[in-house]
Structures are given as C-alpha cells and as structure tokens.
Write a protein that holds these residues in place. Structure first.
Motif, PDB file in Angstrom:
ATOM      1  N   ALA A   9       1.498 -19.947  18.560  1.00 35.96           N
ATOM      2  CA  ALA A   9       1.358 -20.932  17.482  1.00 35.96           C
ATOM      3  C   ALA A   9      -0.114 -21.084  17.147  1.00 35.96           C
ATOM      4  O   ALA A   9      -0.932 -21.347  18.038  1.00 35.96           O
ATOM      5  CB  ALA A   9       1.954 -22.273  17.898  1.00 35.96           C
ATOM      6  N   ILE A  10      -0.451 -20.948  15.850  1.00 38.00           N
ATOM      7  CA  ILE A  10      -1.850 -20.932  15.438  1.00 38.00           C
ATOM      8  C   ILE A  10      -2.052 -21.759  14.169  1.00 38.00           C
ATOM      9  O   ILE A  10      -1.094 -22.139  13.507  1.00 38.00           O
ATOM     10  CB  ILE A  10      -2.331 -19.491  15.163  1.00 38.00           C
ATOM     11  CG1 ILE A  10      -1.524 -18.870  14.011  1.00 38.00           C
ATOM     12  CG2 ILE A  10      -2.239 -18.634  16.420  1.00 38.00           C
ATOM     13  CD1 ILE A  10      -2.056 -17.547  13.514  1.00 38.00           C
ATOM     14  N   ARG A  11      -3.313 -21.999  13.858  1.00 35.79           N
ATOM     15  CA  ARG A  11      -3.708 -22.468  12.530  1.00 35.79           C
ATOM     16  C   ARG A  11      -4.530 -21.339  11.902  1.00 35.79           C
ATOM     17  O   ARG A  11      -4.055 -20.219  11.812  1.00 35.79           O
ATOM     18  CB  ARG A  11      -4.501 -23.770  12.631  1.00 35.79           C
ATOM     19  CG  ARG A  11      -3.627 -24.985  12.928  1.00 35.79           C
ATOM     20  CD  ARG A  11      -4.390 -26.256  12.634  1.00 35.79           C
ATOM     21  NE  ARG A  11      -3.662 -27.435  13.021  1.00 35.79           N
ATOM     22  CZ  ARG A  11      -2.730 -28.028  12.294  1.00 35.79           C
ATOM     23  NH1 ARG A  11      -2.396 -27.522  11.140  1.00 35.79           N
ATOM     24  NH2 ARG A  11      -2.141 -29.120  12.729  1.00 35.79           N
ATOM     25  N   SER A  12      -5.759 -21.621  11.521  1.00 34.36           N
ATOM     26  CA  SER A  12      -6.559 -20.588  10.851  1.00 34.36           C
ATOM     27  C   SER A  12      -7.658 -20.011  11.731  1.00 34.36           C
ATOM     28  O   SER A  12      -8.238 -18.980  11.399  1.00 34.36           O
ATOM     29  CB  SER A  12      -7.198 -21.165   9.576  1.00 34.36           C
ATOM     30  OG  SER A  12      -7.989 -22.305   9.882  1.00 34.36           O
ATOM     31  N   ASN A  13      -7.952 -20.651  12.870  1.00 36.76           N
ATOM     32  CA  ASN A  13      -9.073 -20.181  13.682  1.00 36.76           C
ATOM     33  C   ASN A  13      -8.740 -18.911  14.463  1.00 36.76           C
ATOM     34  O   ASN A  13      -9.560 -17.995  14.569  1.00 36.76           O
ATOM     35  CB  ASN A  13      -9.518 -21.278  14.657  1.00 36.76           C
ATOM     36  CG  ASN A  13     -10.223 -22.420  13.942  1.00 36.76           C
ATOM     37  OD1 ASN A  13     -10.778 -22.223  12.863  1.00 36.76           O
ATOM     38  ND2 ASN A  13     -10.196 -23.606  14.528  1.00 36.76           N
ATOM     39  N   THR A  14      -7.555 -18.833  15.010  1.00 42.01           N
ATOM     40  CA  THR A  14      -7.172 -17.660  15.800  1.00 42.01           C
ATOM     41  C   THR A  14      -6.944 -16.457  14.893  1.00 42.01           C
ATOM     42  O   THR A  14      -6.198 -16.548  13.909  1.00 42.01           O
ATOM     43  CB  THR A  14      -5.897 -17.942  16.610  1.00 42.01           C
ATOM     44  OG1 THR A  14      -6.144 -19.023  17.511  1.00 42.01           O
ATOM     45  CG2 THR A  14      -5.476 -16.725  17.408  1.00 42.01           C
ATOM     46  N   LYS A  15      -7.569 -15.336  15.229  1.00 40.52           N
ATOM     47  CA  LYS A  15      -7.398 -14.104  14.464  1.00 40.52           C
ATOM     48  C   LYS A  15      -6.417 -13.204  15.224  1.00 40.52           C
ATOM     49  O   LYS A  15      -6.729 -12.701  16.304  1.00 40.52           O
ATOM     50  CB  LYS A  15      -8.734 -13.375  14.282  1.00 40.52           C
ATOM     51  CG  LYS A  15      -9.858 -14.262  13.764  1.00 40.52           C
ATOM     52  CD  LYS A  15      -9.521 -14.929  12.442  1.00 40.52           C
ATOM     53  CE  LYS A  15     -10.670 -15.822  11.968  1.00 40.52           C
ATOM     54  NZ  LYS A  15     -10.314 -16.625  10.773  1.00 40.52           N
TER      55      LYS A  15
END
Length: 525
Positions: A47-53
C-alpha cells in the motif's frame, strides 16, 4: 494469512481495516529503494501513496506480491506494465479526491479574484495598502469550465451557488448531462471569448496538452483569469507569462506546473499569479477517504479475489479467462477505435454480441468496450469503473445477444450515437484468437489493427489512393498494411492503413487537404 506492507503514511483507520479483516500488516515509511527491494518478497500486498517508487527492479524482487494499492489517482510512481507482466494487480482510488480538488479550484478562484495571498503578505509586512488590492466579484461572472467530468461537475455546482453563470466545454459531455448539471455546453472557441474565469479540469492527453497557448489566449476576453488545478502540461507557461505582462490575462492561479516539484518557475516572480504546491488532494478528509478505500479494495482482493478499480486486469473468473482473453483484445480495440473517432458528447452505446460470443460471459467484454471508448476523455478510466463513468455522464449503454450465426461465426458490433451522428464498428476473431475489424459504418472491410493507424473517409474517386501513398512516401512514412472499403462505386469509401510511426499533426493536415478526403484521424492502439 496475507501480509501487507504500508510504505507511505496512511491513516491509522486504514491500518485497522487490514487488521480487522485478518490481514497481517507492517508499517515502514522510511525504507530506501534498496531496503524496500530487500524486504518486498515477504509481502502479498503493498500500500503506497506517491513517495514510494514501485519500479521494475522492485517488482522483480516481489516474488509473492499480488497487489499494489495506490491511495490516490495517479500511478506515475508504479511501473504498471512491469506489474502486469508479473501478474500483479495495480489498484487506485480514482474518485476519492474529487470534492477536495474541486474545492481547491474554487478557493484558488476566490484568491485570484480578491488578491488574497498578495494582500496577506502585504499586511504581514506591516503595510496597509487598502487601495492597492482592488478585486472583482464572482457573482454574475461567466465561468468557463474546460473538462466537465467528475471534478468539473462539482466545480460547476459550487460556482452556481456563487451565482456565477457556467459554460462548459467537454467533447464527451452529452446534451442531457449538461442539462442535468444546469450548464451551457459550448465549443472551446466559444468558451474563450465569453468567460471571465476559465478553470481546467481535463486529463493531460495528446489532445489537451498545451490547450492554453498564445493562440488560445488571443481568443480570450481581455482581463480573463485562469485557474489550473488539473495538470501542468495543459498550459504553455511562457505564453501565459507573456499574456499577463501584456495585460491580456489579469491573473492566474496554479496548483500544478509543467515540471514538479516546481522549486523554480518563470511565473513565480509575477505578483498576478497565485501558486500552491499541488495541494488539490491535500485535505485530511480526502487523505482519509483514499486510505480507507485502498485498504478495503486490497483486503477484498487478497481475501476473496474481488477486483475494484484495477488498472491492469479485468474482472474475470479463472474459469472464464482463457475463453474470453482473445475477445477482450477485440473488445478493447473496437471500443478504442470508436472512442478515438468520437469528437462530441456520447448519448448511447449499443453493443451486439452475435454468434459464439453471445454464449459467453459478456459482462467484462462490455466493460472493456466502455474502457476503450471512454479512455480518450478520461485517463483514469478502467474496465472496472468504466460503467460508472458512463452512468455519471448519462451515457445509455445497451447490449444485445444473438446466438444465431450470420456471416461470421462470432461477431461484436459497437454502435455509438453522439449529439451529431451514429457510427458503428464490428470485429471478429480469425483462427479463434486473431482480432480483425470487418465493418466500419456499415461498410465491409477486413483489417488488423497495429500500434499506429491512419483512418480516412473519402469519396471513391480515381487517383485518391495514389495521391495518399505519394504524400506519405514523400514525408518518410512507411505503410505496413492497407485496407479499403466502399459503400458503392463512386460513393462513400473508407481507408485504414497501418504505418510504422506516429502521424504528426502537420502531415495529418496535408492528408485532410487532399481533394477527396472527408475525414482523417491518426489512431493508436
């Protein structure tokens, strides 16, 4: 027990959803790419937002990963093709930020109209420049909305509450939907000279990139104010700067920029420009909503296999998948073909399943047709949310099944009715798994679709094919395949050719200028 890693900050309530559903969850929001690569193989979900690539390298190490859930709309930080190749579902939450983004656009409009940021800075500096900041009222002004989808419709509603007159340009906005929203549907060239304020709410596509440039600004009312909380590439920033300095544009309010993070920008030094750092989705409510949604979606998939808002897989059972796979490709091609040719609001879509395909589970095929059809106007649409998007736009969708065999053992026909015309396209499978177009606008044609296609409707006159071939050759365009059809000798004809590279706009204009050409479109599949 499935195991999920949360690598960006999510609401504690979202974490609790996983736990309540019996899913083990780890939270680590400080992982470097190498650290994430080292541990990702332990997890079934990320589960991610925008920071994790989520790169191809990370996915290659994700030996047990089944789903990536993005709390938000954009998935630019996820290598979706690489995830698809590895059988990893990528989900997002496309509608969780709509109200927040719309409200930010309204706030930016107020700030622009009353010069609130500038007045605030002046007052904090100990000045009292009451006469300097002379604003304008919103009441009675004309608001031009470019892109009247989910967010644009909310902006229209809020603006009407402010007693603004709302006009809207959206090539996919039906007349019925415009009436429902109580907005006046107009063409872009009509919106520009009429609007006192212009707000952008359209996805960034090749058709909308640089939609606000010097040429467009020249058509606008002198003193217009422009708001952009959608995508940075919609505006040519150099042209906007020049127009503000020349007095053609009274000011602009921008939440998005061509290059982000925008720590430097040619517009930042202009006191007629209000800027915020991509805050459209930045409210506690929106962040909570998307976090809860992505947790529910991921839990459903890991525990039951249910798919919601998936970007890269259809909602199909394991039993149906092998039978439907070639039809899925055909359905997507038919929808995409019709969608790329559609330039006005869609009223009705009729999908006919004839012959063998009528005996199969056609519900996912209908969703895939709609996905292809709506994709040009909505970059976030997928086969799961396409029916919802169609319903929200008052597009009537009907399906007809006929298991009796006609000219073909199996056939899918898509008929699209717009505000101006009706157009149909039909296709079949050759050899059981090879999609082919066999009919366009009632004219028989046999064509295989490739990555780059040129579609032409023309008058069936001698010399046309030679003229077109010569034009393409002179411009270095190689023809891969060439398909022709006509209603009757000397009447309406169509041509569909595959070329080896994209058709640029200038060459397309030359094709349209050929004497017999009625319409010419560059298509991509």
């Amino acid at each position: 027990m499935p195991k999920v890693l949360i690598s960006d900050k999510l609401s504690p309530a979202a974490i609790q959803i996983f736990k309540d559903r019996g899913i083990e969850v780890d939270v680590n929001t400080s992982l470097s790419p190498d650290e994430l690569k080292a541990v990702i193989g332990q997890y079934d979900g990320l589960a991610i937002r925008s920071n994790t690539k989520v790169t191809a390298e990370i996915l290659a190490a994700a030996t047990n990963l089944k789903v990536v859930g993005r709390a938000g709309i954009g998935v630019d930080n996820v290598d979706v093709p690489a995830a698809t190749a590895r059988g990893i579902v990528v989900m997002n939450t496309p509608f969780g930020n709509s109200i927040t983004t719309a409200e930010h656009a309204i706030a930016m409009m107020f700030s622009l109209a009353r010069e609130i940021p500038q007045a605030n800075a002046s007052t904090h500096a100990g000045k009292w420049e009451k006469s300097k900041f002379m604003g304008v009222e919103l009441t009675g002004k004309v608001l031009g909305i470019v892109g009247c989808g989910n967010i644009g419709a909310i902006v229209a509603d809020r603006a009407q509450g402010l007693r603004m007159r709302v006009i809207a340009y959206d090539p996919f906005l039906s007349t019925e939907r415009a009436k429902e929203l109580n907005v006046e549907k107009v063409e872009l060239d009509e919106l520009f000279p009429r609007a006192d304020f212009i707000t952008l709410h359209t996805p960034l596509t090749e058709a909308t990139r640089n939609i606000i440039d010097a040429k467009a600004i020249a058509k606008m009312k002198k003193g217009v104010r422009i708001i952009n909380c959608a995508r940075g590439g919609l505006i040519v920033e150099e042209d906007l700067k020049a127009a503000i300095e020349a007095g053609q544009v009274a000011g602009a309010a921008l939440d998005v920029f061509k290059v982000e993070p925008a720590k430097e920008n040619l517009l930042f030094s202009n006191d007629k420009v209000v800027c915020t750092p991509h805050l459209g989705a930045s409210t506690s409510e929106a962040q909570e909503n998307v976090a809860l949604q992505v947790a529910e979606q991921m839990a459903d998939y890991l525990l039951t296999g249910a798919v919601t808002n998936a970007l890269n897989i259809p909602s199909v059972s394991a039993e149906d998948a092998p039978k439907l796979r070639p039809y899925m490709t055909l359905a997507n091609q038919l929808g995409s073909f019709a969608g790329q040719l559609t330039e006005t609001g869609i009223r009705d879509v009729k999908i006919e399943y004839i012959g063998h395909v009528a005996t199969l589970n056609t519900k996912p095929l209908t969703a895939i047709v709609l996905e292809g059809l709506l994709k040009p106007m909505n970059e976030t649409v997928n086969m799961v949310n396409a029916p919802v998007v169609a319903k929200d736009r008052n597009i009537k969708v009907s399906t007809v099944k006929t298991d009796s065999v006609g000219d073909y053992h199996t056939l899918i026909r898509v008929t699209v009715t717009t505000d101006q015309r009706e157009r149909s396209v039909a296709g079949t499978l050759f050899g059981g798994d090879k999609p082919r177009l066999v009919e366009i606008k009632g004219i028989s044609i046999e064509a295989e679709l490739g990555p780059y296609m040129l579609y032409v409707t023309n008058q069936d006159k001698p010399g046309f094919i030679g003229a077109l071939g010569s034009l393409l050759g002179q411009n270095g365009v190689n023809i891969a395949t060439f398909h022709l059809g006509r209603a009757a000798p000397g009447g309406d004809a169509i041509l569909l050719t595959q070329v080896d590279q994209p058709m640029d706009a200038s060459l397309l204009e030359k094709v349209r200028a050929l004497p017999q050409v009625v319409q010419a479109k560059a298509l991509a599949f």
